[in-house]
Design a protein around this motif. Structure first.
Motif, PDB file in Angstrom:
ATOM      1  N   ASP A 694       0.812  -1.210   0.000  1.00 29.52           N
ATOM      2  CA  ASP A 694       0.000   0.000   0.000  1.00 29.52           C
ATOM      3  C   ASP A 694       0.854   1.273   0.000  1.00 29.52           C
ATOM      4  OD1 ASP A 694       1.003  -0.278   2.520  1.00 29.52           O
ATOM      5  OD2 ASP A 694      -0.891   0.035   3.577  1.00 29.52           O
ATOM      6  N   ALA A 696       2.749   2.148  -2.629  1.00 30.68           N
ATOM      7  CA  ALA A 696       3.093   2.486  -4.011  1.00 30.68           C
ATOM      8  C   ALA A 696       2.867   3.963  -4.307  1.00 30.68           C
ATOM      9  CB  ALA A 696       2.282   1.620  -4.978  1.00 30.68           C
ATOM     10  N   GLN A 697       1.765   4.523  -3.814  1.00 32.46           N
ATOM     11  CA  GLN A 697       1.461   5.924  -4.095  1.00 32.46           C
ATOM     12  C   GLN A 697       2.395   6.874  -3.366  1.00 32.46           C
ATOM     13  OE1 GLN A 697      -0.755   6.855  -6.450  1.00 32.46           O
ATOM     14  NE2 GLN A 697      -0.931   4.649  -6.808  1.00 32.46           N
ATOM     15  N   SER A 700       8.486   8.050  -4.729  1.00 34.83           N
ATOM     16  CA  SER A 700       8.968   8.973  -5.745  1.00 34.83           C
ATOM     17  C   SER A 700      10.463   8.736  -5.893  1.00 34.83           C
ATOM     18  CB  SER A 700       8.698  10.425  -5.344  1.00 34.83           C
ATOM     19  OG  SER A 700       9.473  10.772  -4.213  1.00 34.83           O
ATOM     20  N   HIS A 719      10.384  -5.990  -0.349  1.00 34.11           N
ATOM     21  CA  HIS A 719       9.756  -5.499  -1.575  1.00 34.11           C
ATOM     22  C   HIS A 719       8.374  -6.097  -1.760  1.00 34.11           C
ATOM     23  CE1 HIS A 719       9.175  -4.172  -5.579  1.00 34.11           C
ATOM     24  NE2 HIS A 719      10.439  -4.167  -5.990  1.00 34.11           N
ATOM     25  N   VAL A 721       5.896  -3.951  -3.603  1.00 30.10           N
ATOM     26  CA  VAL A 721       5.187  -3.013  -4.482  1.00 30.10           C
ATOM     27  C   VAL A 721       5.319  -3.385  -5.955  1.00 30.10           C
ATOM     28  CG1 VAL A 721       5.282  -1.053  -2.906  1.00 30.10           C
ATOM     29  CG2 VAL A 721       7.202  -1.478  -4.448  1.00 30.10           C
ATOM     30  N   GLU A 722       5.907  -4.523  -6.249  1.00 29.55           N
ATOM     31  CA  GLU A 722       6.037  -5.031  -7.614  1.00 29.55           C
ATOM     32  C   GLU A 722       6.655  -3.968  -8.531  1.00 29.55           C
ATOM     33  OE1 GLU A 722       2.145  -6.463  -8.610  1.00 29.55           O
ATOM     34  OE2 GLU A 722       2.341  -8.226  -7.315  1.00 29.55           O
ATOM     35  N   GLN A 723       5.986  -3.624  -9.645  1.00 31.20           N
ATOM     36  CA  GLN A 723       6.570  -2.708 -10.623  1.00 31.20           C
ATOM     37  C   GLN A 723       6.484  -1.242 -10.208  1.00 31.20           C
ATOM     38  OE1 GLN A 723       8.306  -3.892 -13.205  1.00 31.20           O
ATOM     39  NE2 GLN A 723       7.832  -5.865 -12.234  1.00 31.20           N
ATOM     40  N   ALA A 724       5.800  -0.960  -9.104  1.00 27.43           N
ATOM     41  CA  ALA A 724       5.639   0.440  -8.690  1.00 27.43           C
ATOM     42  C   ALA A 724       6.970   1.082  -8.322  1.00 27.43           C
ATOM     43  CB  ALA A 724       4.679   0.533  -7.503  1.00 27.43           C
ATOM     44  N   LEU A 725       7.929   0.275  -7.845  1.00 31.92           N
ATOM     45  CA  LEU A 725       9.230   0.834  -7.469  1.00 31.92           C
ATOM     46  C   LEU A 725       9.960   1.356  -8.699  1.00 31.92           C
ATOM     47  CD1 LEU A 725      11.468   1.408  -5.443  1.00 31.92           C
ATOM     48  CD2 LEU A 725      12.231  -0.967  -5.715  1.00 31.92           C
ATOM     49  N   ARG A 727       8.708   2.112 -11.535  1.00 31.24           N
ATOM     50  CA  ARG A 727       7.923   3.195 -12.125  1.00 31.24           C
ATOM     51  C   ARG A 727       8.142   4.508 -11.377  1.00 31.24           C
ATOM     52  NH1 ARG A 727       3.864   0.366 -12.846  1.00 31.24           N
ATOM     53  NH2 ARG A 727       2.796   0.715 -10.868  1.00 31.24           N
ATOM     54  N   ALA A 728       8.214   4.427 -10.048  1.00 32.86           N
ATOM     55  CA  ALA A 728       8.451   5.640  -9.269  1.00 32.86           C
ATOM     56  C   ALA A 728       9.815   6.231  -9.580  1.00 32.86           C
ATOM     57  CB  ALA A 728       8.339   5.328  -7.775  1.00 32.86           C
TER      58      ALA A 728
END
Length: 751
Positions: A694, A696-697, A700, A719, A721-725, A727-728
């Protein structure tokens, strides 16, 4: 990078992952209001900067008359702010100030908890010109003398009778009576009468939201209460500007402010803003915008019409930050336009610069000829400011360095000690700070550390190197520049990739963009797999690095319960056993204070394993790792020593601190797990960064860069957050902040 192989224990049954309470701009002490769309900060969740949620304010003076560092700092800041206001009044017509927030951070935290009855969510509030030739320095300005201990010891607490009168009004309106001391302090004399006349003044207490003030007003005013009440519009305007400041802005563009007022149910936003300006609660500014591609007007040609049509942006802000930003611009212009003292001949400076290598020599030459210099680089680049201080001492300069926090001070003092020439200030084997010209910024300004002040109230030095410069907010930066003597040199050094300051402004970034002074970029990369990983993040790339010595380990997790379990396992067992790094030298960094994998949950789990106890001293036991926050934006790591009638005794980087028992809940947190802003300016042998699903948002590029960069030898990433890292890192840069510093600097530098 590799996966964490040290343990095979099954994960504990996962618990549902609730919405994580990511750290707010002022932690739990900050208001949790929303802001204009398009606003926000670069920091963690929803763009809020992080501060220890347990933020205190001025501690109570001891009965003996001694003054704590926090008190001395706040008093010194107050004295300098008074001189800033006087100076502005001499330059232009006096600005009628509105009612100001008193802002005791600890009391504000109490307000949050009392009003909202629980943990509050994070606050979601809202070109490159060539350097101009220097001109002669303005006339020296006599600065204020440091505040004496006797004056600082004077009590500022509201009178009991005033508190009781406010408590009665709060009771009539159905508001928690525990808010009475904060309300009395915020509103000052006649607080009870002010509150009856204008119930929305309750918004002056941080942590109170408009809907809560509305309910209080309805209870007091009855049928007279309505959304179109001008008192409400004025109070909500000020509240929104405070929320914007908590999010890092020094001002808000007028369209954003008007839109936010409409969202808060203010029927006539324009009138609300005008009322706030008329009452002196807010200031309005018109800043000219640079037109791209416009050709310069011919010399001597009248351009009155063009000036009238030149595009401008209209902003509103609080007087407190407007004065600080204007004072900072004045101080920086004084440094840039002044010729530094000729301490050491040009030949001497060139000799030491020639003896240095690469960008170190560039830094020395820049400092020799300029009053203001910027230096950028990562951890390895700190050898260059250290070499500068060593060289300055050999040339006879009174040179000092100031860091953001005590851990950074200790590390830099040790580095400086390894470079110090004979006969200059140095470190000793037992206390690397004791005899070193290195302070914290807070200690320097308060007078608790550093060279002290001269007869004019200026810092008694010739060269000041400020490390961790991205952490300077406008108020702190203004105090520093105002405190420098004429002819002194200032070097601002830091890593531009880390999180910005907790307080309003983005001083270092604004100066880098303005190019008003020399900038020296270090060419010393941070070494090893960790250096390679963090350097890649800085340019938006999450690279997979070779880590043969388990310098970087990835630990996949499926849910919050497993994230907590594996984090504790890493700190207590895996890292000490596989790498030889004891648990006391490992820190955990997570995006927020609340939620299933926030600092509160992780600290509770870590305490249970590392230092179990009943928490008989306000939730703490001797040996607990803690973070102490004497004032907003400062996080002092330490350990609990004992507790007695005086309060909770702490050891913070070797310094003894006593926190009165009534302040413990508001200003002390457990500190095995930290937020990124609590950790900035510090490094540890091993760091475990926790990224629950939770979070991910909250991620940055600056957050990831800061968190991963706190590790010296080993980094574990829990880890989830899967691909959110990735992407951030690639797509989420620092969120913009609205500031006026570049506009204020332009005419002063070129004039």
């Amino acid at each position: 990078m590799s996966t964490e192989p040290e343990t095979t224990e099954d994960a504990e049954p996962g618990t549902p992952t609730g919405g994580a309470e990511t750290e707010g701009t002022q932690g739990d002490a900050a208001g949790s209001g929303e802001v204009p769309e398009g606003g926000g900060t670069e920091g963690d969740a929803a763009g809020s900067g992080e501060v220890p949620a347990a933020e205190g304010a001025e501690g109570d003076a001891a009965a003996s008359g001694e003054v704590s560092e926090a008190e001395a700092e706040l008093r010194a800041q107050r004295a300098v702010r008074e001189r800033i206001e006087q100076r502005k009044a001499e330059k232009k017509a006096p600005i009628e100030a509105g009612t100001k927030l008193s802002g005791k951070a600890a009391d504000l935290l109490a307000a949050v908890r009392a009003v909202e009855s629980g943990e509050k969510p994070v606050a979601t509030v809202f070109q490159d010109p060539e350097p101009a030739p220097r001109r002669s320095a303005p006339e020296p300005v006599r600065r204020p003398q440091p505040v004496s201990a006797e004056a600082a010891a004077a009590s500022t607490a509201p009178a009991p009778a005033a508190v009781q009168a406010v408590r009665q009004v709060l009771g009539e309106g159905g508001a928690p009576e525990v808010l009475a001391p904060q309300v009395a302090a915020a509103l000052g004399e006649g607080a009870d009468e002010q509150l009856r006349a204008d119930p929305w003044q309750l918004l002056r207490v941080a942590g109170v939201r408009p809907e809560q003030a509305d309910g209080f007003a309805r209870a007091l005013l009855g049928a007279e209460c309505g959304p179109d009440d001008e008192r409400r519009g004025r109070a909500v305007t000020v509240w929104l500007l405070e929320q914007a400041a908590l999010a890092g802005h020094t001002a808000l563009e007028m369209p954003a402010l008007l839109a936010a007022l409409a969202q808060r149910g203010v029927p006539d936003p324009d009138s609300a803003v005008q009322d706030a300006i008329a009452e002196g609660d807010a200031l309005v500014f018109q800043d000219a915008l640079e037109e791209t591609g416009a050709a310069p007007a011919p010399a001597g040609e009248e351009d009155t019409e063009e000036d009238e049509e030149r595009p401008v942006r209209v902003l509103a802000g609080l007087e407190r930050y407007a004065l600080a930003e204007e004072s900072l611009a004045d101080g920086l212009a004084r440094l840039v336009n002044s010729v530094p003292k000729q301490d050491g001949s040009a030949e001497d400076w060139e000799r030491v610069a020639a003896a240095a290598q690469g960008s170190t020599g560039e830094l020395l030459r820049a400092v020799a000829a300029h009053g203001l210099v910027l230096h950028t680089g990562g951890e390895a680049s700190l050898t260059e400011p250290a070499a500068l201080l060593t060289a300055a001492h050999t040339l006879g300069l009174r040179a000092w360095a100031a860091t953001h926090g005590p851990i950074g001070r200790t590390r830099f003092a040790a580095l400086l000690g390894r470079q110090t020439a004979p006969g200059t200030p140095s470190t000793d084997a037992h206390s690397p700070v004791a005899h070193s010209p290195v302070t914290t910024v807070a200690g320097l300004l308060s007078g608790a550390e550093g060279p002290g002040r001269d007869a004019d109230g200026a810092l008694d030095l010739d060269l000041l190197v400020v490390l961790d410069a991205p952490q300077l907010d406008v108020e702190t930066a203004a105090l520093l520049t105002e405190s420098l003597p004429d002819g002194a040199r200032l070097v601002l050094a830091g890593d531009p990739g880390v999180l910005w300051s907790v307080g309003p402004g983005r001083v270092f970034a604004d100066l880098l963009a303005a190019r008003i002074c020399p900038q020296v970029a270090s060419r010393q990369p941070d070494p090893g797999p960790l250096g390679e990983l963090v350097s890649g993040i800085g340019i938006g790339e999450l690279n997979q690095v070779e880590a043969p010595g388990k310098e970087v380990v990835i630990v996949p997790v499926r849910d919050a319960g497993e994230a907590v379990h594996r984090t504790v396992q890493l700190v207590v067992d895996s890292v000490p056993r596989a790498l030889g790094v004891p648990a006391e030298e490992t820190r955990v960094i997570t995006p927020g204070h609340g939620g299933a994998v926030g600092t509160r949950a992780l600290n509770a789990a870590l305490k249970e394993r590392l230092n179990p106890g009943p928490g008989r001293f306000g939730g703490f036991d001797p040996g607990d790792r803690i973070v102490y926050s004497p004032v907003p934006g400062r996080a002092l790591p330490g350990r609990v020593v004992k507790a007695d009638a005086e309060g909770l005794h702490l050891s913070c980087e070797g310094e003894a601190v006593v926190v009165p028992k009534e302040r413990v809940e508001q200003s002390v947190r457990h500190g095995w797990a930290l937020t990124a802003h609590q950790a900035v300016g510090s490094r540890w042998p091993a760091v475990v960064v926790v990224l629950p699903g939770d979070a991910a948002q909250a991620l940055s590029r600056p957050w990831v860069y800061t968190a991963f960069g706190r590790a010296d030898r080993h980094l574990s990433v829990v880890h989830g957050v899967e691909q959110a890292l990735a992407r951030a890192v690639a797509e989420v840069p620092a969120k913009p902040r609205t500031t006026r510093l570049p506009v204020l600097l332009a005419p002063q530098i070129s004039g």
